[in-house]
Design a protein around this motif. Structure first.
Motif, PDB file in Angstrom:
ATOM      1  N   TYR A 258      -0.583  13.905 -10.790  1.00 59.21           N
ATOM      2  CA  TYR A 258      -0.172  14.005 -12.201  1.00 59.21           C
ATOM      3  C   TYR A 258       1.331  13.777 -12.386  1.00 59.21           C
ATOM      4  CZ  TYR A 258      -4.835  15.822 -13.146  1.00 59.21           C
ATOM      5  OH  TYR A 258      -6.196  15.959 -13.259  1.00 59.21           O
TER       6      TYR A 258
ATOM      7  N   ASP B  16      -9.757  14.814  -7.320  1.00 57.45           N
ATOM      8  CA  ASP B  16      -9.723  15.327  -8.675  1.00 57.45           C
ATOM      9  C   ASP B  16     -10.236  14.187  -9.562  1.00 57.45           C
ATOM     10  OD1 ASP B  16      -9.022  15.959 -11.221  1.00 57.45           O
ATOM     11  OD2 ASP B  16      -7.092  16.834 -10.698  1.00 57.45           O
TER      12      ASP B  16
ATOM     13  N   ILE C 175      -5.102   1.841 -15.117  1.00 57.61           N
ATOM     14  CA  ILE C 175      -3.762   1.328 -14.820  1.00 57.61           C
ATOM     15  C   ILE C 175      -3.826   0.115 -13.901  1.00 57.61           C
ATOM     16  CG2 ILE C 175      -1.602   1.897 -13.626  1.00 57.61           C
ATOM     17  CD1 ILE C 175      -1.933   4.740 -14.674  1.00 57.61           C
TER      18      ILE C 175
ATOM     19  N   ARG D 136      -1.971  -4.087 -13.196  1.00 56.53           N
ATOM     20  CA  ARG D 136      -0.890  -3.915 -12.226  1.00 56.53           C
ATOM     21  C   ARG D 136       0.017  -5.145 -12.148  1.00 56.53           C
ATOM     22  NH1 ARG D 136      -0.082  -3.449  -6.344  1.00 56.53           N
ATOM     23  NH2 ARG D 136       1.152  -1.562  -6.017  1.00 56.53           N
TER      24      ARG D 136
ATOM     25  N   MET E 288      11.521  -2.107  -6.943  1.00 57.25           N
ATOM     26  CA  MET E 288      10.790  -3.392  -6.984  1.00 57.25           C
ATOM     27  C   MET E 288      10.265  -3.798  -5.607  1.00 57.25           C
ATOM     28  SD  MET E 288      10.657  -4.153 -10.033  1.00 57.25           S
ATOM     29  CE  MET E 288      10.751  -2.429 -10.451  1.00 57.25           C
TER      30      MET E 288
ATOM     31  N   SER F 165       4.081  -0.731   4.679  1.00 57.40           N
ATOM     32  CA  SER F 165       3.829   0.593   4.120  1.00 57.40           C
ATOM     33  C   SER F 165       4.869   1.626   4.557  1.00 57.40           C
ATOM     34  CB  SER F 165       2.432   1.053   4.525  1.00 57.40           C
ATOM     35  OG  SER F 165       2.044   2.121   3.745  1.00 57.40           O
TER      36      SER F 165
ATOM     37  N   ALA G 211       2.294  -5.138 -15.011  1.00 54.41           N
ATOM     38  CA  ALA G 211       3.312  -4.095 -14.816  1.00 54.41           C
ATOM     39  C   ALA G 211       4.395  -4.577 -13.849  1.00 54.41           C
ATOM     40  CB  ALA G 211       2.654  -2.828 -14.284  1.00 54.41           C
ATOM     41  N   LYS G 212       3.982  -5.303 -12.840  1.00 52.25           N
ATOM     42  CA  LYS G 212       4.966  -5.829 -11.887  1.00 52.25           C
ATOM     43  C   LYS G 212       5.958  -6.745 -12.607  1.00 52.25           C
ATOM     44  CE  LYS G 212       2.192  -5.939  -7.651  1.00 52.25           C
ATOM     45  NZ  LYS G 212       1.515  -6.823  -6.708  1.00 52.25           N
TER      46      LYS G 212
ATOM     47  N   LEU H 264      11.052   3.862  -1.580  1.00 52.53           N
ATOM     48  CA  LEU H 264      10.756   4.805  -2.673  1.00 52.53           C
ATOM     49  C   LEU H 264      11.737   5.967  -2.658  1.00 52.53           C
ATOM     50  CD1 LEU H 264       6.842   4.922  -2.529  1.00 52.53           C
ATOM     51  CD2 LEU H 264       8.234   3.988  -4.368  1.00 52.53           C
TER      52      LEU H 264
ATOM     53  N   LEU I   5       1.942  10.141 -12.488  1.00 55.43           N
ATOM     54  CA  LEU I   5       1.468   9.542 -13.737  1.00 55.43           C
ATOM     55  C   LEU I   5       2.497   9.753 -14.851  1.00 55.43           C
ATOM     56  CD1 LEU I   5      -2.342  10.281 -14.208  1.00 55.43           C
ATOM     57  CD2 LEU I   5      -1.213   8.082 -14.296  1.00 55.43           C
TER      58      LEU I   5
ATOM     59  N   ASP J 130       5.940  11.943  -0.831  1.00 56.87           N
ATOM     60  CA  ASP J 130       5.894  10.950  -1.902  1.00 56.87           C
ATOM     61  C   ASP J 130       5.419  11.597  -3.190  1.00 56.87           C
ATOM     62  OD1 ASP J 130       6.793   8.707  -0.579  1.00 56.87           O
ATOM     63  OD2 ASP J 130       4.829   8.286   0.275  1.00 56.87           O
TER      64      ASP J 130
ATOM     65  N   LEU K  52       6.989  -2.095  -4.922  1.00 54.16           N
ATOM     66  CA  LEU K  52       6.070  -2.463  -6.006  1.00 54.16           C
ATOM     67  C   LEU K  52       5.556  -3.886  -5.849  1.00 54.16           C
ATOM     68  CD1 LEU K  52       4.874  -1.389  -8.743  1.00 54.16           C
ATOM     69  CD2 LEU K  52       6.724  -2.635  -9.852  1.00 54.16           C
ATOM     70  N   MET K  53       6.442  -4.775  -5.437  1.00 52.32           N
ATOM     71  CA  MET K  53       6.050  -6.182  -5.311  1.00 52.32           C
ATOM     72  C   MET K  53       5.396  -6.479  -3.954  1.00 52.32           C
ATOM     73  SD  MET K  53       6.910  -7.271  -8.215  1.00 52.32           S
ATOM     74  CE  MET K  53       6.711  -9.040  -8.115  1.00 52.32           C
TER      75      MET K  53
ATOM     76  N   ARG L  59       3.177  11.877  -6.215  1.00 46.64           N
ATOM     77  CA  ARG L  59       1.826  11.400  -6.467  1.00 46.64           C
ATOM     78  C   ARG L  59       1.079  12.325  -7.416  1.00 46.64           C
ATOM     79  NH1 ARG L  59      -1.807  13.065  -1.845  1.00 46.64           N
ATOM     80  NH2 ARG L  59      -3.130  11.724  -3.079  1.00 46.64           N
TER      81      ARG L  59
ATOM     82  N   PHE M 104       1.297   7.068   1.151  1.00 44.70           N
ATOM     83  CA  PHE M 104       0.474   8.274   1.295  1.00 44.70           C
ATOM     84  C   PHE M 104      -0.963   7.936   1.662  1.00 44.70           C
ATOM     85  CE2 PHE M 104      -2.419   8.615  -2.253  1.00 44.70           C
ATOM     86  CZ  PHE M 104      -1.871   7.784  -3.205  1.00 44.70           C
TER      87      PHE M 104
ATOM     88  N   LEU N 140       0.858  -1.198   0.000  1.00 46.07           N
ATOM     89  CA  LEU N 140       0.000   0.000   0.000  1.00 46.07           C
ATOM     90  C   LEU N 140       0.886   1.237   0.000  1.00 46.07           C
ATOM     91  CD1 LEU N 140      -3.067   0.872   0.370  1.00 46.07           C
ATOM     92  CD2 LEU N 140      -2.477   1.230   2.751  1.00 46.07           C
ATOM     93  N   PRO N 141       0.796   2.056  -1.065  1.00 49.39           N
ATOM     94  CA  PRO N 141       1.627   3.269  -1.082  1.00 49.39           C
ATOM     95  C   PRO N 141       1.406   4.081   0.195  1.00 49.39           C
ATOM     96  CG  PRO N 141       0.641   2.929  -3.214  1.00 49.39           C
ATOM     97  CD  PRO N 141       0.028   1.913  -2.299  1.00 49.39           C
TER      98      PRO N 141
ATOM     99  N   VAL O 119     -10.708  13.926 -12.694  1.00 54.31           N
ATOM    100  CA  VAL O 119      -9.965  13.675 -13.944  1.00 54.31           C
ATOM    101  C   VAL O 119      -8.778  12.763 -13.648  1.00 54.31           C
ATOM    102  CG1 VAL O 119      -8.639  14.755 -15.805  1.00 54.31           C
ATOM    103  CG2 VAL O 119     -10.652  15.914 -14.865  1.00 54.31           C
ATOM    104  N   LEU O 120      -8.054  13.093 -12.595  1.00 56.32           N
ATOM    105  CA  LEU O 120      -6.898  12.277 -12.211  1.00 56.32           C
ATOM    106  C   LEU O 120      -7.356  10.857 -11.847  1.00 56.32           C
ATOM    107  CD1 LEU O 120      -3.852  12.205 -11.598  1.00 56.32           C
ATOM    108  CD2 LEU O 120      -4.389  12.901  -9.271  1.00 56.32           C
TER     109      LEU O 120
ATOM    110  N   LEU P 141      -7.957   8.935 -14.860  1.00 58.80           N
ATOM    111  CA  LEU P 141      -6.710   8.556 -15.536  1.00 58.80           C
ATOM    112  C   LEU P 141      -6.063   7.346 -14.855  1.00 58.80           C
ATOM    113  CD1 LEU P 141      -5.108  12.057 -16.248  1.00 58.80           C
ATOM    114  CD2 LEU P 141      -5.787  10.357 -17.951  1.00 58.80           C
ATOM    115  N   TRP P 142      -6.182   7.279 -13.529  1.00 55.18           N
ATOM    116  CA  TRP P 142      -5.571   6.180 -12.783  1.00 55.18           C
ATOM    117  C   TRP P 142      -6.301   4.853 -13.013  1.00 55.18           C
ATOM    118  CZ3 TRP P 142      -1.045   5.449 -10.943  1.00 55.18           C
ATOM    119  CH2 TRP P 142      -0.302   6.491 -10.382  1.00 55.18           C
TER     120      TRP P 142
ATOM    121  N   SER Q  94       8.050   0.947   2.794  1.00 55.11           N
ATOM    122  CA  SER Q  94       7.882   1.272   1.367  1.00 55.11           C
ATOM    123  C   SER Q  94       8.296   2.707   1.103  1.00 55.11           C
ATOM    124  CB  SER Q  94       6.412   1.121   0.959  1.00 55.11           C
ATOM    125  OG  SER Q  94       6.028  -0.197   1.032  1.00 55.11           O
TER     126      SER Q  94
END
Lengths: 569, 123
Positions: free
Chosen positions: B32, A524, A534, A538, B78, B87, A541-542, B94, B35, B28, B81-82, B30, A301, A298-299, A526-527, A530-531, B90
């Motif tokens: 746009y 947002d 993806i 995933r 990785m 968290s 992508a990994k 990053l 992306l 971090d 990501l993997m 994030r 943020f 889990l990212p 729009v964002l 866009l996500w 992570s």
């Protein structure tokens, strides 16, 4: 010198008095429940016997006072005192004569009307909301503390309490609900023993059901035709905990709300009594068995910008944004025929919004409906109370009991509701608008209504804390696509109730509601869109990134060693 | 094949530029910028792998070390990501990905400057 001695003696004596007053109260010092074998007393402190007639009414303060500090116990956050803190659940006045469903609270929380703005005096408040108010020194309804409603786990009849309050017998309500007195005020003599005492199994922690009587929320759509299998016990309750394990309070009844960053009125350290404080402590674990989540993959943020409840609380994915009943708004616990999901007020659950810590958190959202005075040159817009509206509605529309029934559309007349409302608004003085469906509706030519934006038409929202779901049932337990997919609209969800009355222009799509949807959201969009595409890819992508990273790294190591050892061309 | 090699440095610079909003410590990348960074990174990862595997080892020791750092930077990504780290960890992985890659790009620039200086002194 004499002055210094005098000050010293005064300070010493006041310190000793304070010590005395603390020592005055009896304590067993044991975790075992103390079985209360006590005398009941009237307001003069005189003991009530089984033979007394109904002229000697029991008094909670005098009955509990000999052993407990009732001054302290009647205050606290639960008694309406103390700091206001972050917004909680509002009360809703529901009045069918004027079709008013307006949220309010005595605490000055943002966006909420006060009882006096709605013309509600303590008597009205007691009549309408007394059953769900445990009383206290700063109680909204002005009633004295009912200790038994929270501390008597068995045999407290909530419905009887409500009926007694309806009859205006608030002083007797708790004792009748506990089965100690007849509604007439006569003691139930068989409960008195030979020593003139009654035995009450009172508990400091009477268990979760005592709290849930007033602090429940459940899906309004649950019915026999479409069963909603909600054995929705909070994971903490299922693990054997009780509400007060985290929502602690001493005799002062400053109940810990469990919010991050909360400052307790007593200055007590309560950091560990929030989700993060217990499960993600900075240092050592606080509770022996509190699982420390890893949130692998889990990212980070997400943890910084979302509340724990965003994934672990609120309705599950299939019921997000649905109508909800709450104990206080829908009078749960009181038997009623014909309960329906359409019962006012409309409260929606699982709406994502920013909480007072600036984190995304699930909220309940309720919409005000009723009448407002339109802003004039020197007056801002203001809520018009049901009491102010009854007379003009009776005079102009002949409403006697239920406005919506009175003006309801018929088979022959599909625009009666809108025409009647428009006609009423044209004659109303001061200039008035109907707030419903998130807009303020004013009369327009041709007996139509037209929507205008209004701050007073905005929804009120309060965070959802419970029930907390375990990790295996939380959002994201099935992967990122729980939230990040083309089929999930949860993060962009915004409740948009239909107006109370059918408005012709509304069926064509009300632009105000679209505008509101776009601008009041925390994301947002729009964002977000866009996500979306993806995440389903995933896993691919990994694999892609892992292959590239290992090939590049292996080759780079080879190149580096070759150059270092001089073995390259 | 040459165009791939030529694309590598601009892509590296572009990746670094898109990562600027994530440079402050504790922040971090994030939204746009992320992306964009992912878009550039997807292309860059493949090109980096192709160039590393297919081109013969040439250049200075500093240059080889710089490329090694850039590849290790990619490898560091990785771990989160993997889902190999929790968290909180992570977050550190990053950051490591970012700083190792930036260090690699910096050394690459330095090696280019050194080789330019040495070639001009030879002339």
């Amino acid at each position: 010198m004499r002055f210094i001695w005098t000050i010293g003696i005064l300070l010493l004596s006041s310190a000793l008095q304070a010590q005395d007053s603390e020592d005055r109260w009896k304590k067993t010092g044991s975790p075992e429940t103390y079985l209360h074998h006590i005398e009941l007393r009237d307001e003069r402190g005189q003991i009530i016997t089984a033979e007394d007639d109904s002229t000697k009414l029991p008094h909670m303060g005098e009955t509990c006072g000999p052993c407990h500090d009732m001054n302290k116990a009647s205050g606290g956050l639960h008694g309406g005192a103390g700091p206001h803190g972050s917004p909680g659940e509002p009360w809703f006045i529901v009045d069918s004569k004027t079709a008013t469903r307006w949220p309010f609270h005595p605490r000055p929380w943002p966006g909420l009307t006060t009882p006096s703005d709605l013309g509600l005096d303590p008597e009205d408040l007691l009549q309408n909301f007394g059953a769900y108010d445990t009383g206290g020194s700063e109680s909204m309804t002005g009633q004295a503390s009912d200790c038994l409603i929270c501390h008597l786990p068995d045999g407290y009849d909530f419905h009887r309490r409500s009926k007694m309050l309806d009859q205006g017998k608030s002083a007797l309500a708790a004792f009748v609900a506990a089965g100690l007195f007849e509604p007439s005020g006569k003691p139930v003599s068989r409960l008195w023993d030979e020593s003139g005492k009654v035995t009450l199994n009172l508990k400091g922690d009477a268990g979760p059901l005592a709290c849930l009587q007033c602090h429940t929320s459940k899906p309004a759509t649950a019915n026999q035709a479409s069963p909603h299998w909600s054995h929705a016990d909070d994971v903490h309750l299922a693990a054997g905990m009780s509400c007060v394990d985290c929502h602690r309070a001493g005799i002062d009844h400053h109940v810990v709300r469990g919010k991050e960053g909360e400052i307790h009125p007593t200055g007590a350290e309560i950091k560990a009594l929030s989700c993060r404080g217990c499960h993600l402590p900075d240092g050592e674990a606080v509770m022996h068995s509190a699982p420390r989540p890893e949130h692998r993959g889990l990212p980070p943020f997400h943890l910084e910008q979302m509340s724990c409840t965003a994934c672990h609380s609120g309705p599950d994915l299939n019921h997000l944004g649905e109508k909800t009943w709450t104990s206080r708004a829908h009078q749960l616990g009181i038997p009623k025929q014909g309960r329906s999901s359409e019962d006012p007020p409309s409260i929606y659950s699982g709406i994502l919004a920013l909480d007072d810590q600036g984190r995304w958190a699930p909220h309940h959202q309720g919409w005000p409906e009723g009448w407002i005075q339109i802003a004039q040159a020197n007056e801002s817009e203001a809520v018009l109370s049901p009491a102010e509206m009854r007379t003009p509605l009776r005079r102009i529309l002949r409403v006697r009991s239920d406005l919506l029934e009175k003006i309801a559309n018929t088979d022959d007349d599909s625009s009666r509701e809108e025409r009647s409302t428009s006609a009423f608004l044209n004659q109303a003085n001061p200039p008035t608008a109907l707030v419903t469906g998130g807009s303020a509706w004013r009369p327009a030519p041709g007996d139509f209504l037209q929507a205008e934006p209004s701050d007073l038409a905005q929804p009120v929202q309060w965070t959802i804390g419970h029930p907390v779901r375990p990790a295996s049932m939380s959002l994201g337990s099935q992967g990122c696509t729980d939230c990040h997919s083309s089929t999930t609209s949860w993060p962009l969800l915004m409740s948009s109730p239909d107006p109370l009355i059918r408005i012709r222009s509304h069926t064509d799509g009300n632009p105000l509601r679209q505008e509101q949807l776009r601008t009041t959201n925390v994301f947002d969009s729009v964002l977000w869109d866009l996500w979306k595409p993806i995440f389903p890819a995933r896993d691919l992508a990994k694999f892609y990134f892992l292959t590239c990273a290992f090939l590049a790294s292996a080759a780079a190591v080879y190149r580096f060693l070759s150059i270092m050892t001089g073995r390259h061309g | 094949m040459k165009w791939i090699q030529r694309a590598l440095i601009p892509l590296l610079i572009l990746a670094m530029l898109t990562a600027i909003p994530g440079i402050p410590l504790g922040v971090d990348l994030r939204g746009y910028p992320l992306l964009l960074h992912l878009g550039v990174g997807t292309l860059l990862a493949a090109i980096l792998a192709i160039v590393m595997v297919t081109t013969p080892p040439t250049g200075s020791r500093l240059q080889a070390f710089a490329w090694l750092l850039i590849c290790i930077g990619l490898l560091a990504l990785m771990v989160p990501l993997m889902g190999w780290a929790d968290s909180e960890a992570s977050h550190r992985w990053l950051e490591s990905h970012g700083w190792i890659s930036i260090a690699g790009l910096g050394l690459l620039g330095l090696s280019a400057k050194q080789s330019k200086a040495s070639s001009s002194s030879e002339n």
